[in-house]
Scaffold this active site. Structure first.
Site, PDB file in Angstrom:
ATOM      1  N   GLY A 280       0.919  -1.064   0.269  1.00 37.87           N
ATOM      2  CA  GLY A 280      -0.396  -0.264  -0.199  1.00 37.87           C
ATOM      3  C   GLY A 280       1.056   1.059   0.172  1.00 37.87           C
ATOM      4  N   LYS A 284       4.490   1.320  -5.525  1.00 36.86           N
ATOM      5  CA  LYS A 284       5.840   0.394  -6.234  1.00 36.86           C
ATOM      6  C   LYS A 284       5.159  -1.220  -7.626  1.00 36.86           C
ATOM      7  CE  LYS A 284       9.119   2.032  -2.747  1.00 36.86           C
ATOM      8  NZ  LYS A 284       7.945   2.884  -2.101  1.00 36.86           N
ATOM      9  N   ASP A 343       9.065  -2.539   1.788  1.00 38.20           N
ATOM     10  CA  ASP A 343       9.517  -1.300   1.597  1.00 38.20           C
ATOM     11  C   ASP A 343       8.205  -1.213   3.008  1.00 38.20           C
ATOM     12  OD1 ASP A 343       9.657   1.369   0.752  1.00 38.20           O
ATOM     13  OD2 ASP A 343       7.747   1.604   0.445  1.00 38.20           O
ATOM     14  N   CYS A 396      11.702   4.520   3.596  1.00 44.40           N
ATOM     15  CA  CYS A 396      12.301   5.745   3.176  1.00 44.40           C
ATOM     16  C   CYS A 396      12.509   6.685   4.999  1.00 44.40           C
ATOM     17  CB  CYS A 396      10.353   6.564   3.007  1.00 44.40           C
ATOM     18  SG  CYS A 396      10.466   8.281   2.317  1.00 44.40           S
TER      19      CYS A 396
END
Length: 457
Positions: A280, A284, A343, A396
């Site tokens: 989500g 990506k 991620d 991130c």
């Protein structure tokens, strides 16, 4: 930087409304009262109030800028008001933040910044509070931005830079730690993080090239991702390629993460079974799905939140992507994936420039809980990838606990082979000493993404 004086419109009642400033005030109010996200609230307000062009740009500058600079603004307001922020009426505080932001961070004239702010307070709260606002703003206008920094900032180097560029000190320290021997770049890193970022588009592979997308949108092809296009500004949702699903909005750093997964060398053949374990809202997954589609392969996308899973479905429509609404730590998926992207949910310290209020919401105590989650997700990915397959871990955030700390723990626990991830971002300079990659806004113009490729023996 957008410069405006008292840009106003008449609403038909004979009373002139300063609509750009009212929109900015309403954004700050939503952030303060409802913990709303400025980047989600503002576009709707601009459409509802029918603001465009310079007025929309000015409202955006005020709203995002005041959210980013809140710590510095509040310090100035407290000094000028001679009372704690908590004792100032919320609606008045919103306007004071806008007014002080204009005084310290825009080219708006002092008279216009003060008078328009006082008018906003008077219209809503009456003459008494307007007088208070007038006094605070006039005191704030008596010093230059540099003088306020000199007067109010801490004396230690990191604390001073954190104050000057409107970051909590713990975040500035985390940046300094991640920069390591190049901690002298901290000023540049914080300054880039404090600036409004460019809009990055991603061209959907197999649908449109970056060159074609740049021509259609009037943008510029990206430096590092073959799918990236840079825009100066505007509402990307109104662009025809975005509306038609040929392109999306995605930071170039995120594009590089997805591409790196596809470039990582495997032991044995790639059977085209890929997994995005934290998919989500789907950016990506869409890029990976487009690349998988070219070779006839498939991607499984995992997202535990039903709402975010639906976003993934919409973003990846017509692509070979299967969305699973499950927790990535206990997905129940059959092991044997060739490539797995993790991620991971993180503090988001690397994308603060795109989420202007986030820096004042995050706390140092958030890190430990997130690190636990990151380790658990990475462990699940190791179970799901086949021997000889690759897990690409990314965050991130440049915080060392969320990046090299999590990776080192996984390598130790599972005997993983850490690949030189620098080779997976070809053409991108200055990404660190390896084997992981750290991107930075001040070096690359991207979010501060971290990525590390791990191969299961």
């Amino acid at each position: 930087m957008v410069t405006r004086g008292a840009a106003r419109c008449n609403d038909g009642s004979g009373v002139k409304r300063d609509e750009p400033r009212i929109v900015a005030r309403d954004v700050l109010r939503a952030v303060r009262e409802r913990d709303a996200y400025a980047n989600l609230v503002l576009p709707g307000l601009l459409r509802d109030r029918k603001l465009s062009g310079r007025d929309a740009a000015f409202a955006t500058e005020l709203a995002y800028g005041a959210c980013r600079a809140q710590g510095l603004l509040d310090a100035v307001i407290e000094r000028c008001a001679k009372r704690p922020i908590a004792e100032i009426d919320g609606p008045v505080l919103d306007v004071l933040r806008l007014g002080v932001y204009q005084l310290l961070r825009t080219r708006t004239g002092a008279h216009a910044a003060v008078s328009t702010s006082v008018d906003l307070v008077r219209a809503e709260s009456g003459g008494g509070k307007a007088g208070f606002a007038n006094a605070v703003l006039r005191r704030a206008s008596e010093k230059t931005p540099e003088q306020w920094v000199e007067t109010l900032s801490p004396t230690d180097p990191v604390g001073r830079l954190a104050f000057e560029f409107a970051h909590p000190k713990w975040i500035a320290q985390a940046f300094s730690d991640a920069l390591g021997v190049r901690a002298s770049e901290l000023r540049d890193a914080l300054a880039a993080d404090d600036a409004r970022p460019a809009v990055h588009l991603v061209a959907r592979p197999g649908e449109i090239t970056a060159e074609e997308l740049a021509v259609i949108t009037g943008g510029e092809q990206g430096k590092y991702s073959p799918y990236a296009v840079y825009l100066d500004g505007g509402d990307p949702g109104q662009l025809e390629p975005v509306r038609d699903g040929l392109a999306g909005v995605q930071d170039e750093g995120s594009q590089l993460v997805a591409r790196a997964l596809t470039l990582a060398p495997l032991d044995g053949p790639d059977n085209g079974r890929w997994l995005d374990l934290c998919a989500g809202p789907g950016g990506k997954a869409a890029l990976l799905g487009g690349l998988a589609d070219i070779d006839g392969w498939r991607l499984d996308a995992v997202e535990p939140s039903p709402h975010r899973a639906e976003l993934v479905r919409k973003t990846t429509r017509n692509l070979p992507v299967d969305v699973h609404v499950v927790d990535g730590r206990t997905s129940g998926l059959t092991p044997g994936y060739d490539r797995v992207l993790v991620d991971a949910p993180c503090t988001g310290l690397g994308a603060l420039r795109r989420r202007p209020e986030a820096r004042w919401r995050r706390k140092p105590s958030d890190v430990a809980e997130l690190v636990t989650l990151q380790r658990e997700l990475l462990a699940a990915a190791v179970d799901l990838v086949r021997p000889g397959g690759v897990v690409l871990y990314s965050t991130c955030s440049p915080h060392l606990s969320e990046t090299v700390g999590v990776v080192a723990d996984a390598v130790r626990r599972f005997g993983l082979e850490q690949l030189d991830t620098r080779a997976l971002v070809p053409g991108v300079p200055d990404v660190g000493d390896g084997p992981g990659v750290q991107l930075w806004p001040h070096r690359h113009g991207t979010d501060a993404m971290f990525l590390a490729a791990l191969r299961r023996p």
